[in-house]
Design a protein around this motif. Structure first.
Motif, mmCIF file in Angstrom:
data_model
loop_
_atom_site.group_PDB
_atom_site.id
_atom_site.type_symbol
_atom_site.label_atom_id
_atom_site.label_comp_id
_atom_site.label_asym_id
_atom_site.label_seq_id
_atom_site.Cartn_x
_atom_site.Cartn_y
_atom_site.Cartn_z
ATOM 1 N N HIS A 1 41.386 45.854 41.274
ATOM 2 C CA HIS A 1 40.310 44.965 41.721
ATOM 3 C C HIS A 1 41.311 43.595 41.505
ATOM 4 N N ASN A 2 41.989 42.988 42.164
ATOM 5 C CA ASN A 2 41.949 42.878 43.728
ATOM 6 C C ASN A 2 43.397 42.753 44.133
ATOM 7 N N ASP A 31 37.632 34.425 39.590
ATOM 8 C CA ASP A 31 37.961 35.680 40.204
ATOM 9 C C ASP A 31 39.770 35.935 40.083
ATOM 10 N N ALA A 72 31.369 41.837 38.784
ATOM 11 C CA ALA A 72 32.818 41.705 39.159
ATOM 12 C C ALA A 72 33.552 40.366 39.045
ATOM 13 N N GLU A 73 32.922 39.400 38.922
ATOM 14 C CA GLU A 73 33.270 38.267 38.810
ATOM 15 C C GLU A 73 34.129 37.835 37.614
ATOM 16 N N PRO A 128 26.462 40.494 44.910
ATOM 17 C CA PRO A 128 27.796 40.306 44.654
ATOM 18 C C PRO A 128 28.567 40.923 45.791
ATOM 19 N N HIS A 157 32.075 42.230 47.458
ATOM 20 C CA HIS A 157 33.728 42.249 47.218
ATOM 21 C C HIS A 157 34.236 42.656 48.451
ATOM 22 N N ASP A 208 37.511 36.825 45.439
ATOM 23 C CA ASP A 208 37.127 38.020 46.019
ATOM 24 C C ASP A 208 35.777 38.802 46.007
ATOM 25 N N VAL A 209 34.920 38.026 44.978
ATOM 26 C CA VAL A 209 33.382 38.323 45.063
ATOM 27 C C VAL A 209 32.836 37.012 45.201
ATOM 28 N N GLU A 247 28.869 35.695 45.690
ATOM 29 C CA GLU A 247 27.385 36.057 45.414
ATOM 30 C C GLU A 247 26.525 35.510 46.418
ATOM 31 N N CYS A 266 28.772 45.727 48.315
ATOM 32 C CA CYS A 266 28.153 45.143 47.197
ATOM 33 C C CYS A 266 28.616 45.520 45.779
ATOM 34 N N HIS A 267 28.821 44.718 45.018
ATOM 35 C CA HIS A 267 29.325 45.100 43.656
ATOM 36 C C HIS A 267 28.361 45.227 42.443
#
Length: 617
Positions: free
Chosen positions: A188-189, A388, A407-408, A535, A537, A566-567, A569, A593-594
């Motif tokens: 990621h990512n 990110d 994931a942020e 969130p 992604h 890449d995330v 909210e 959704c992460h």
């Protein structure tokens, strides 16, 4: 009650790649346990929703703070070898390798970049102690040969230097408990081909292949390991070389703080919760990882032992102190303990100098708003340099807090030279959250999750800096050009108890969009319900937020969200318009959704990038 008896959600041994036996098992278990479950068979069968009251989980046992120390410096994973032959051809299938597509553009890229470095990581069950007051128990993590098991592992890489990462699956096939012992590892990512992206249906182990691997490889997709080719080129590689006659892409497209984690369909949340995550830190001539770099292009940010990644994850433990998970509830389990690199309430001793702290919210469901405070809970100031994984155009100075959705990532620089030796500081989460649905509000004093002790002067002079300019952003299209782009609307909602995107569940086989390689689009991410925060992604590419609105009223874009991300909210009834490009590689990718509980229960969509001559749809 021990771990084996509390976690009875074992995937049966006869689960086949084609059939829905894993979901059938979860169906029966859910009915027996009288807990809510999204009864979504894997491959296109009808869904059924069973509703029962949300269970109330007992609190984790109390733990005494600050009993265990994190290592003073991170020890990165050591490379295994350089692949041979260097540039003649991509690695051929090994008899034990899982199915995979041919590595896109391997021969072409290594002829330009040189031979890739090989890293070998093994997904293994290891003994782990989250805290001295809790029992030793089993965690899952990625381990390299000869290295001590850590949560998480860290790989250091450089743009222009390709990598092949060989992920071995050595998880126990007879595993009892939550999670499922297959892996499909997503970096990621990173900008890379779809066969190396960790697609959810590409999971594997020695005796099993996921539905999108089953027709590939010498063993019908099954295998002990899988090679992932990470070219480490900037996004827009083709456009840059066409325009400039060489190079590896636009350096303004660089990422720095990346992380890898398991992405197995239906089991991402419990597998990552068990520990399947790691850092992948990327450097280039601008963010060179060397604070004494004499180059005029180098930023000279804090480096080496003073560049420290920190992964935060929410966990819950049963009354006997074993890690707890409810795999059957579509809202999952909100942890009431926060682990920092796999430890609860640890201490990090630091030198009196500047540090780059790379903060990651590894999930599964808790949002954070971190403050750095002194012993009297007074907020301290720091500098915010990246979101990110993307360096901002200019540092955000004198910041007091940093918010992280799942994931942020956020890179901050803290100058510990401001404090006398012996000073104790704390990283505190002040964002209250009582369910996996969404956070509530910020309330002091918050929960202390990490203690810093300034206990030594550095052995050498601190040569690091935070310059006034970091990394410029790639140029945006003009307003006229933006107006001509295709707009896709993606609505994230919950209907009749189901997590949906545009009213539908994830289908591993069928793309919901087919997009022409080299194109750009505007994606509208829409929250249709007021009860959840998502969130969102996007794989393959970074996006740029063009606008945000709530209930059709435009709202300001926060300064830390004005770069590449890449995330995103998506808070309740919000709409976020994002510019996305689709460059250099083709194949299947996902957006999801992460809050990985939502992902596992179908809030995910497949989209495919097709050749330049394809018709988009």
């Amino acid at each position: 009650m021990n771990e084996k008896r509390t976690n009875t959600d074992r995937a049966p041994a006869d689960d086949s790649a084609e059939g829905p036996s894993r979901r059938r098992f979860l169906k029966l278990s859910a009915a027996a346990m009288a807990t809510p479950l999204l009864l979504r068979p894997r491959h296109g069968q009808a869904a059924l929703w069973v509703t029962t009251p949300q269970p109330v989980f007992p609190p984790s046992p109390r733990t005494r703070p600050w009993l265990e120390e994190l290592p003073r410096a991170i020890v990165p994973v050591r490379p295994a070898d350089v692949l041979v032959p260097a540039a003649e051809a991509e690695p051929k299938y090994d008899d034990e390798e899982a199915g995979r597509e041919s590595h896109q553009r391997f021969d072409e890229l290594v002829s330009v970049l040189g031979a890739p470095t090989l890293y070998e990581l093994r997904a293994k069950a290891v003994p782990w102690r989250f805290h001295p007051d809790l029992p030793t128990q089993t965690a899952w993590t990625y381990v390299s040969a000869g290295d001590e098991a850590t949560l998480p592992s860290t790989i250091l890489a450089r743009y222009g230097k390709p990598v092949v990462c060989r992920f071995h699956n050595e998880l126990p096939k007879d595993h009892v408990g939550f999670g499922s012992p297959e892996i499909s590892t997503h970096l990621h990512n990173l900008h890379m081909s779809s066969g190396c992206d960790g697609y959810p249906g590409d999971y594997y182990r020695e005796d099993k292949a996921g539905p999108t691997l089953k027709e590939t490889g010498p063993n019908g997709g099954k295998g002990r390991f899988k090679d992932h080719f990470y070219p480490n080129v900037y996004a827009g590689y083709d456009d840059w070389r066409a325009k400039h006659g060489g190079g590896i892409g636009d350096p303004n497209e660089a990422l720095g703080t990346l992380w890898f984690h398991d992405h197995t369909e239906d089991f991402t949340a419990p597998n990552v919760y068990r520990g399947l995550a790691g850092f992948y830190l990327l450097f280039d001539p601008i963010d060179s990882g060397d604070e004494s770099d004499p180059s005029t292009t180098a930023l000279r940010l804090p480096s080496g032992r003073y560049d420290y990644p920190l992964a935060f994850g929410d966990k819950r433990f049963d009354p006997q102190g074993y890690l707890f998970w409810d795999e059957f509830h579509v809202e999952g389990v909100l942890g009431d303990k926060v682990t920092v690199n796999g430890k609860i309430e640890p201490v990090l001793r630091v030198d009196a100098r500047k540090y780059r702290l790379r903060l990651l919210n590894s999930g599964p469901s808790r949002f954070y708003e971190f403050y750095l405070v002194d012993a009297r809970d007074r907020p301290q100031r720091f500098t915010y340099i990246a979101n990110d994984g993307n360096l901002l155009p200019a540092p955000l100075l004198d910041q007091r807090s940093v918010r992280l959705a799942v994931a942020e990532r956020a890179d901050i620089v803290v100058d510990f030279s401001r404090y006398p030796i012996g000073t104790e500081l704390y990283l505190v989460n002040r964002l209250r959250q009582e369910s996996t649905r969404k956070p509530k509000d910020v309330r002091a004093p918050g929960t202390r999750v990490l203690k810093f002790i300034v206990d030594a002067y550095p052995a050498q002079q601190d040569l690091s800096q935070v310059p006034a300019r970091l990394r410029p952003l790639p140029e945006l299209p003009s307003a006229e050009e933006l107006a001509k782009l295709k707009v896709r609307r993606w609505e994230f909602d919950r209907k009749s108890g189901l997590w949906t995107v545009n009213g539908r569940l994830f289908d591993v086989h069928n793309p919901r969009a087919k997009i022409k390689k080299g194109s750009a689009e505007i994606w509208e991410l829409v929250g249709e319900s007021g009860g959840w925060s998502h969130p969102i992604h996007l794989h393959l590419e970074e996006g740029r937020i063009l606008s945000k609105s709530e209930d059709d009223v435009e709202i300001p874009i926060p300064p830390h969200e004005r770069g590449r991300k890449d995330v995103f909210e998506l808070d309740q009834t919000m709409t976020i318009r994002v510019l996305v490009r689709f460059r250099d590689f083709t194949g299947k990718y996902v957006m999801h959704c992460h809050n990985v509980i939502h992902e596992d229960h179908a809030m995910m969509v497949r989209w495919d990038v097709e050749g330049d001559d394809a018709d988009d749809a």
